[in-house]
Write an enzyme that holds these catalytic residues in place. Structure first.
Site, PDB file in Angstrom:
ATOM      1  N   THR A  71       0.825  -1.217   0.000  1.00 32.54           N
ATOM      2  CA  THR A  71       0.000   0.000   0.000  1.00 32.54           C
ATOM      3  C   THR A  71       0.855   1.261   0.000  1.00 32.54           C
ATOM      4  OG1 THR A  71      -1.618  -1.249   1.266  1.00 32.54           O
ATOM      5  CG2 THR A  71      -1.904   1.133   1.208  1.00 32.54           C
TER       6      THR A  71
ATOM      7  N   GLU B 134       9.129  10.631   9.005  1.00 34.88           N
ATOM      8  CA  GLU B 134       7.931  11.458   9.205  1.00 34.88           C
ATOM      9  C   GLU B 134       6.643  10.630   9.185  1.00 34.88           C
ATOM     10  OE1 GLU B 134       7.501  15.112   9.743  1.00 34.88           O
ATOM     11  OE2 GLU B 134       5.780  13.957  10.364  1.00 34.88           O
TER      12      GLU B 134
ATOM     13  N   GLY C 242       0.649   9.296   9.993  1.00 35.49           N
ATOM     14  CA  GLY C 242       0.484   9.168   8.532  1.00 35.49           C
ATOM     15  C   GLY C 242       0.944  10.428   7.819  1.00 35.49           C
TER      16      GLY C 242
ATOM     17  N   GLY D 158     -11.746  -2.486   4.734  1.00 44.04           N
ATOM     18  CA  GLY D 158     -10.295  -2.435   4.556  1.00 44.04           C
ATOM     19  C   GLY D 158      -9.603  -1.451   5.482  1.00 44.04           C
TER      20      GLY D 158
ATOM     21  N   GLU E 199      -7.173  -4.280   9.855  1.00 45.69           N
ATOM     22  CA  GLU E 199      -6.526  -5.491   9.373  1.00 45.69           C
ATOM     23  C   GLU E 199      -7.360  -6.706   9.765  1.00 45.69           C
ATOM     24  OE1 GLU E 199      -3.455  -5.472   7.964  1.00 45.69           O
ATOM     25  OE2 GLU E 199      -3.018  -3.351   8.268  1.00 45.69           O
TER      26      GLU E 199
ATOM     27  N   ASP F 136      -0.102  -0.204  18.396  1.00 44.42           N
ATOM     28  CA  ASP F 136       0.313   0.739  17.360  1.00 44.42           C
ATOM     29  C   ASP F 136       0.437   2.150  17.956  1.00 44.42           C
ATOM     30  OD1 ASP F 136       0.358   1.442  14.269  1.00 44.42           O
ATOM     31  OD2 ASP F 136      -1.109   2.785  15.177  1.00 44.42           O
TER      32      ASP F 136
ATOM     33  N   LYS G 204       3.784   4.742  18.611  1.00 47.65           N
ATOM     34  CA  LYS G 204       3.777   6.119  18.098  1.00 47.65           C
ATOM     35  C   LYS G 204       4.016   7.132  19.228  1.00 47.65           C
ATOM     36  CE  LYS G 204       0.856   5.019  14.111  1.00 47.65           C
ATOM     37  NZ  LYS G 204      -0.537   4.872  13.660  1.00 47.65           N
TER      38      LYS G 204
ATOM     39  N   GLY H 198      -3.431   5.464   5.506  1.00 45.07           N
ATOM     40  CA  GLY H 198      -3.871   5.397   4.107  1.00 45.07           C
ATOM     41  C   GLY H 198      -2.717   5.578   3.146  1.00 45.07           C
TER      42      GLY H 198
HETATM   43  N1  HSE Z   1      -3.037   0.792  11.501  1.00 40.72           N
HETATM   44  C1  HSE Z   1      -2.636   2.166  11.576  1.00 40.72           C
HETATM   45  C2  HSE Z   1      -3.860   3.013  11.914  1.00 40.72           C
HETATM   46  C3  HSE Z   1      -2.025   2.574  10.268  1.00 40.72           C
HETATM   47  O1  HSE Z   1      -4.990   2.495  11.882  1.00 40.72           O
HETATM   48  O2  HSE Z   1      -3.703   4.183  12.244  1.00 40.72           O
HETATM   49  C4  HSE Z   1      -1.218   3.838  10.339  1.00 40.72           C
HETATM   50  O3  HSE Z   1      -0.103   3.731  11.167  1.00 40.72           O
END
Ligand code: HSE
Length: 404
Positions: free
Chosen positions: A11, A124, A129, A182, A185, A196, A200, A297
């Site tokens: 992606t 970055e 994102g 989508g 996951e 996640d 961060k 994205g």
């Molecule tokens: N799985 C992450 C989210 C993707 O949903 O924010 C971006 O890091």
């Protein structure tokens, strides 16, 4: 001519190719030189695709090519990304990545190596994102002591919580919908369990204080226990529930946490909905500044990666200083962190208020129409340890959510 190699044509990797192809001229103008994607590395074949002629399967082709200036990695995970990052920098190539697992674990080591090689390790896209947040922390908010960072850092969970809030749906139904669309996951654990967001906030906190925050030290709670009933109480209180990654400096103590919080509309993050992310940074002289936008994205993430490519190309033989030493930042015991708590308890307030007040002090009772056999209450500000101790004195707690 700046030559780049893209590792991974999933992606984000295909997004990077698309962004560079679409904006080739404006990117070249900003760099002051032409840019070319010389290689794309992937294990798969892509017959008939525009990258067919530049597709390679062997990383050695890339590191042994002296023409390659910048390696862009969009594979995710630690292996083989870590060895690819090290090899790239050791071979005198800058490395730009969206890989938060890699950055959270090996950020200081790879930054040190990039400094030694007079190249750049840029990331970055690893947080927020497409939202610029790493560069602002490194280059713009440099007059301030950062006092606090609070972020909605995960698009998947924010989408789920927003849907639950607006449509009254339960967690499993919305998760399934998010997977079908989508957004989430098939294995949603990293998102819904908060892992996640944890990586961060570890990255942001390390950059804010210049020392390494080990993400494994951060207390992390996901959203799997949040129910549609919790949202009924939240709504009665004029609040929503958001998954926050938070870190805070209080004197010489540092706190960090990932957990769901119930917030009201005075909070600037209240209206950050759907897959969007928002990050609120508090500086000691600046006050609040907020970063808001597409946190995940294909193209937003690729946009941030390519902004690193531009930076690396502009600083081909100059290391851009980013202060993140390998010295560990010791986080204070989460038991000392303070907040109000919203609590749901079985029974009725009439029967249990005395017992509750004795344990928690004065509370605000909340009853919600059509929710029977239980009631809710909000405590005053207390530490996590005080809350745990008070909870042990009463029976029937169903759940609790921190409040800001
Ligand atoms: N799985 C992450 C989210 C993707 O949903 O924010 C971006 O890091």
């Amino acid at each position: 001519m700046i030559n780049i190699a893209v590792l991974g044509y999933g992606t984000v990797g295909s997004g990077v190719v698309e962004v560079i192809t679409t904006n080739k001229e404006s990117i070249a103008r900003r760099i002051g030189d032409d840019i070319r994607i010389k290689y794309v590395l992937d294990l798969r074949e892509f017959p008939g695709s525009p990258i067919e002629d530049i597709l390679v399967h062997d990383f050695d082709t890339i590191i042994n090519d002296d023409e390659v200036d910048i390696v862009v990695e969009a594979m995710g995970g630690i292996n083989p990304a870590y060895s690819f990052a090290k090899a790239s920098l050791e071979h005198g190539k800058s490395y730009c990545t969206s890989n938060k697992e890699l950055v959270a674990k090996y950020g200081p080591e790879l930054l040190e190596l990039s400094e030694k090689m007079n190249k750049n390790f840029l990331f970055e896209a690893s947080v927020g994102g497409g939202i610029p947040i790493i560069r602002p922390l490194n280059q713009s908010l440099t007059a301030d002591e950062i006092m606090e960072i609070t972020g909605i850092l995960n698009g998947t969970t924010n989408y789920i919580l927003t849907k639950m809030s607006k449509e009254g749906l339960d967690f499993d139904t919305v998760l399934k919908e998010a997977q079908d669309l989508g957004y989430a996951e098939r294995n949603p654990e990293a998102d819904v369990e908060g892992y996640d967001a944890c990586r961060k906030i570890a990255i942001l906190t390390s950059l804010a204080y210049g020392q390494h925050v080990d993400y494994e030290d951060i207390y992390t709670e996901g959203i799997t226990k949040i129910s549609d009933v919790d949202f009924k109480y939240a709504s009665k209180l004029g609040r929503v529930i958001k998954l926050f990654g938070k870190s805070k400096r209080a004197g010489d103590k540092f706190f960090a946490m990932v957990a769901p919080f119930m917030i009201d509309d005075n909070d600037p993050l209240y209206s950050v909905n759907g897959v969007l992310n928002g990050i609120l940074v508090k500086g000691n002289v600046l006050g609040d500044v907020m970063f808001y936008g597409s946190g995940a994205g294909k193209l937003p993430t690729a946009s941030a990666v390519v902004s690193d490519v531009v930076d690396a190309a502009k600083h081909k033989n100059t290391h851009i200083m980013q202060i993140w030493s390998s010295k560990k930042l010791e986080l204070s015991d989460v038991g000392e962190a303070q907040s109000k708590f919203f609590v749901r308890m079985t029974g009725t307030a009439d029967a249990k208020l005395e017992e509750v007040t004795e344990a928690f002090g004065d509370v605000q009772v909340i009853n919600v129409e059509n929710v029977t056999g239980e009631f809710g209450f909000v405590t005053g500000v207390m530490t996590e340890t005080e809350f745990t101790q008070a909870s042990e004195k009463v029976a029937g707690i169903i759940t609790r959510i921190r409040m800001e």
